[in-house]
Design a protein around this motif. Structure first.
Motif, PDB file in Angstrom:
ATOM      1  N   GLU A  62      -4.575   6.442  -1.435  1.00  0.00           N
ATOM      2  CA  GLU A  62      -3.924   5.158  -1.184  1.00  0.00           C
ATOM      3  C   GLU A  62      -4.066   4.250  -2.397  1.00  0.00           C
ATOM      4  OE1 GLU A  62      -4.140   4.866   3.620  1.00  0.00           O
ATOM      5  OE2 GLU A  62      -5.608   3.690   2.504  1.00  0.00           O
ATOM      6  N   THR A 101       3.292   2.694  -8.947  1.00  0.00           N
ATOM      7  CA  THR A 101       2.334   3.630  -8.354  1.00  0.00           C
ATOM      8  C   THR A 101       2.765   5.074  -8.550  1.00  0.00           C
ATOM      9  OG1 THR A 101       1.710   1.980  -6.683  1.00  0.00           O
ATOM     10  CG2 THR A 101       1.165   4.282  -6.225  1.00  0.00           C
ATOM     11  N   CYS A 160       0.861  -1.189   0.000  1.00  0.00           N
ATOM     12  CA  CYS A 160       0.000   0.000   0.000  1.00  0.00           C
ATOM     13  C   CYS A 160       0.891   1.230   0.000  1.00  0.00           C
ATOM     14  CB  CYS A 160      -0.914   0.010   1.232  1.00  0.00           C
ATOM     15  SG  CYS A 160      -1.854   1.552   1.425  1.00  0.00           S
ATOM     16  N   HIS A 178      -3.904  -2.105   8.160  1.00  0.00           N
ATOM     17  CA  HIS A 178      -4.028  -0.691   7.800  1.00  0.00           C
ATOM     18  C   HIS A 178      -5.355  -0.405   7.112  1.00  0.00           C
ATOM     19  CE1 HIS A 178      -2.982   3.322   6.406  1.00  0.00           C
ATOM     20  NE2 HIS A 178      -3.345   2.957   5.187  1.00  0.00           N
ATOM     21  N   LEU A 179      -5.705  -1.194   6.091  1.00  0.00           N
ATOM     22  CA  LEU A 179      -6.961  -0.945   5.374  1.00  0.00           C
ATOM     23  C   LEU A 179      -8.156  -1.155   6.285  1.00  0.00           C
ATOM     24  CD1 LEU A 179      -8.586  -0.281   2.870  1.00  0.00           C
ATOM     25  CD2 LEU A 179      -8.454  -2.691   2.210  1.00  0.00           C
ATOM     26  N   THR A 216       0.600   5.030   0.619  1.00  0.00           N
ATOM     27  CA  THR A 216      -0.418   5.876   1.242  1.00  0.00           C
ATOM     28  C   THR A 216       0.103   7.266   1.574  1.00  0.00           C
ATOM     29  OG1 THR A 216      -1.794   6.147   3.247  1.00  0.00           O
ATOM     30  CG2 THR A 216       0.172   4.779   3.459  1.00  0.00           C
ATOM     31  N   LEU A 223      -6.866  -8.903  -3.724  1.00  0.00           N
ATOM     32  CA  LEU A 223      -7.402  -7.577  -3.421  1.00  0.00           C
ATOM     33  C   LEU A 223      -8.901  -7.647  -3.157  1.00  0.00           C
ATOM     34  CD1 LEU A 223      -5.436  -5.402  -6.007  1.00  0.00           C
ATOM     35  CD2 LEU A 223      -5.240  -5.291  -3.516  1.00  0.00           C
ATOM     36  N   VAL A 239      -0.597  -4.577   5.609  1.00  0.00           N
ATOM     37  CA  VAL A 239      -1.532  -3.910   4.690  1.00  0.00           C
ATOM     38  C   VAL A 239      -2.973  -4.148   5.129  1.00  0.00           C
ATOM     39  CG1 VAL A 239      -2.420  -3.859   2.320  1.00  0.00           C
ATOM     40  CG2 VAL A 239       0.050  -3.971   2.739  1.00  0.00           C
ATOM     41  N   TYR A 271      -3.544   0.337  -3.369  1.00  0.00           N
ATOM     42  CA  TYR A 271      -3.323  -1.028  -2.900  1.00  0.00           C
ATOM     43  C   TYR A 271      -2.973  -1.880  -4.120  1.00  0.00           C
ATOM     44  CZ  TYR A 271      -5.344   0.500   1.484  1.00  0.00           C
ATOM     45  OH  TYR A 271      -5.577   1.167   2.666  1.00  0.00           O
ATOM     46  N   GLU A 320       3.773  -2.982   3.597  1.00  0.00           N
ATOM     47  CA  GLU A 320       3.909  -4.230   2.864  1.00  0.00           C
ATOM     48  C   GLU A 320       3.428  -5.411   3.691  1.00  0.00           C
ATOM     49  OE1 GLU A 320       7.846  -4.869   1.422  1.00  0.00           O
ATOM     50  OE2 GLU A 320       7.925  -3.026   0.259  1.00  0.00           O
TER      51      GLU A 320
END
Length: 439
Positions: free
Chosen positions: A51, A71, A4, A101-102, A6, A140, A98, A53, A94
C-alpha cells in the motif's frame, strides 16, 4: 487530499505480492519526487499487502490521478512490476475513506488472519522509514499516528486479537493434522527476524522441543543463544534440512533458501551438528512463511515432502468471529469520523485565521487611538475583551459548518462580509502557520 493505492491478498495473487515486496525502499522517495503537487508518501509493504499512502496538493486539477500515476511509475521503477501487470489487482481509495481503511489495516481487520498482531508493528515501521527518508508529511503523520492509536483502542476494547490467530500460529494449526507428536519432531527454523521469534514461541506452545536454527545472514548463533536453540552453520545447512521432520522458513532474503536440490544434497550430518539419529522417519513438512517466497516450488515435487505456503494458509484462514469483528469495525469507524472532523476543522482554519488577523488589525488601530487620547488601559482592556467575545461565535460556527461539509460557505461568508480574499495560496500559508503553532 489523501489517496491510497492498495494491492492485498484480497485483490492480488501471492505471486504478484511477492514481486511487489522486493526493493520497496526507494518507492516512497520516487513517489515524492514525481511532481511538486505530491506532498508526501508512506509505503506499507508486508507479505499480504502493498500500500502506498500519498498526500496530494488538493487544489491541483486531477490530483488523485497524478498521485496514482506517481505510485505506479515508482513501483515499476523499483520492482519491475508494470502498470499492466498491476491492472485489476489494485484499488484506489481517496479522501475520508483512506483513514478508515488504514485504521482497519493497522487493527488487523484486513489481514489474512483477522486480528493478527504483526501488522500494527509493520504500519509503525512504515512511518518511521518515511521519516528517515524525508517523505512523510504533516497529514500523513497525523494519519499514521491516529492509526496506531486506533489499533491500541481495538486491542484494548474488543476481543479481536483473541478471535484471530497470527499467521505463524495458523500455519502450525494447519500442520497439526499431519503431526502426531510435536515433542518428537526434529524442527529446523530458517530465519532470525521477528517472525522467527514468534515461530519459536508458537512451536513450543505446540510441544516442539528439538528446534535448530539456520540463518542466511549468519546470525544463527546469537539467535540460538537468546532462545535456547541449536545453531546450524552454513556448512551443515543442507544436512539439517534433509534430516528435519519440519522446516519453517521466514526470512526476508530475495531468493529461495530451500530447494529440492538442497534437500537432496543433504543427509550425512557432520559430528558438530549433533543431530540425534541419522535418518528421518515419515514425510517431511515444509512451511514457507517468507515473502518473497523462501522455498522453491520444486520442493513440492519431492516424493517425501509436503509444502505449505502462504497461498495455502490464506485459503484455510478461519471464519471471522463476527461479534469481535463488528465491535472492532465500530471502533475503527468512530476513529475515522473523528479524524475527518479534525481535518474539516483544519480546512477552515485559514479562513478563521484571516478573519482573526483582520479583527486584530482593526483592534490594534483603535487601541492606538485610545492611547493617543490618554487611555489609562481600561479602554484597551474593554476593546480586547469585546473582540474576543465577538470572535467566539464566528469561530465556533465555522467549525460546525466545516463538520457539516460546508467549509466553502465559511470562506464565502468571510469574503462577502469583510472583503477578505482568502485564496488557495493564502489558505495554505495560513494553515502552515496554524500547524506550526500546534506543534
Amino acid at each position: 487530499m489523501l489517496i491510497c493505492v492498495t494491492a492485498s491478498h484480497k485483490t492480488a495473487s501471492f505471486e504478484l505480492l511477492e514481486r511487489l515486496s522486493t526493493r520497496t525502499a526507494s518507492i516512497a522517495p520516487l513517489i515524492s519526487a514525481h511532481d511538486d503537487c505530491v506532498q508526501g508518501a508512506v509505503v506499507v509493504a508486508t507479505c499480504n499487502r502493498f500500500e502506498a499512502y500519498v498526500e496530494m496538493d488538493e487544489p491541483v486539477t486531477a490530483a488523485g490521478a497524478v498521485g496514482v500515476e506517481a505510485t505506479l511509475l515508482a513501483i515499476t521503477s523499483a520492482t519491475g512490476v508494470s502498470a499492466t501487470d498491476l491492472d485489476g489487482s489494485y484499488e484506489v481509495i481517496e479522501g475520508g475513506a483512506v483513514a478508515e481503511h488504514l485504521f482497519a489495516v493497522a487493527s488487523g481487520l484486513e489481514s489474512v488472519v483477522v486480528g493478527e498482531g504483526e501488522i500494527a508493528g509493520q504500519v509503525r515501521r512504515a512511518l518511521l522509514e518515511a521519516r528517515a527518508q524525508g517523505t512523510t508529511s504533516r497529514e500523513l503523520e497525523r494519519l499514521f499516528q491516529r492509526a496506531s492509536e486506533t489499533q491500541r483502542g481495538v486491542k484494548n476494547s474488543t476481543a479481536l486479537t483473541r478471535a484471530g490467530r497470527s499467521l505463524v500460529r495458523l500455519a502450525l494449526d494447519l500442520a497439526d493434522s499431519r503431526i502426531t507428536d510435536w515433542s518428537t519432531l526434529r524442527v529446523l527454523l530458517v530465519g532470525t527476524g521477528s517472525y522467527a521469534a514468534a515461530t519459536v514461541a508458537a512451536l513450543r506452545d505446540h510441544g516442539a522441543a528439538d528446534i535448530s536454527v539456520a540463518s542466511p545472514s549468519g546470525r544463527e548463533a546469537a539467535f540460538a543463544a537468546r532462545h535456547g536453540l541449536r545453531p546450524v552453520a552454513a556448512a551443515d545447512y543442507a544436512d539439517a534440512a534433509s534430516l528435519a521432520d519440519l522446516v519453517i522458513t521466514c526470512t526476508s532474503v530475495e531468493r529461495p533458501v530451500l530447494s529440492a536440490a538442497v534437500l537432496q544434497a543433504g543427509g550425512a550430518p557432520d559430528p558438530p551438528l549433533a543431530i540425534a539419529g541419522a535418518t528421518r522417519a515419515g514425510r517431511r513438512l515444509v512451511i514457507d512463511l517468507g515473502l518473497p517466497r523462501n522455498v522453491d516450488p520444486d520442493v513440492a515435487g519431492l516424493p517425501d515432502t509436503d509444502l505449505l505456503d502462504l497461498e495455502t494458509i490464506r485459503l484455510h484462514a478461519p471464519v471471522e468471529e463476527l461479534q469481535a469483528t463488528d465491535d472492532a469495525r465500530r471502533v475503527v469507524a468512530d476513529a475515522a469520523a473523528r479524524f475527518a472532523v479534525t481535518g474539516e476543522r483544519r480546512s477552515v482554519a485559514p479562513a478563521v485565521v484571516a478573519l482573526r488577523a483582520h479583527v486584530s488589525t482593526v483592534l490594534e488601530a483603535e487601541i492606538a487611538r485610545a492611547r493617543g487620547r490618554g487611555d489609562d488601559g481600561s479602554v484597551e482592556q474593554a476593546l480586547r475583551h469585546l473582540a474576543g467575545v465577538l470572535m467566539h461565535t464566528p469561530t465556533v460556527r465555522a467549525h460546525q459548518l466545516a463538520e457539516e461539509g460546508r467549509g466553502d460557505d465559511v470562506f464565502a461568508a468571510i469574503s462577502a462580509l469583510f472583503g477578505l480574499d482568502v485564496d488557495a495560496d493564502a489558505a495554505r500559508a495560513a494553515a502552515a502557520v496554524v500547524d506550526q503553532r500546534a506543534v
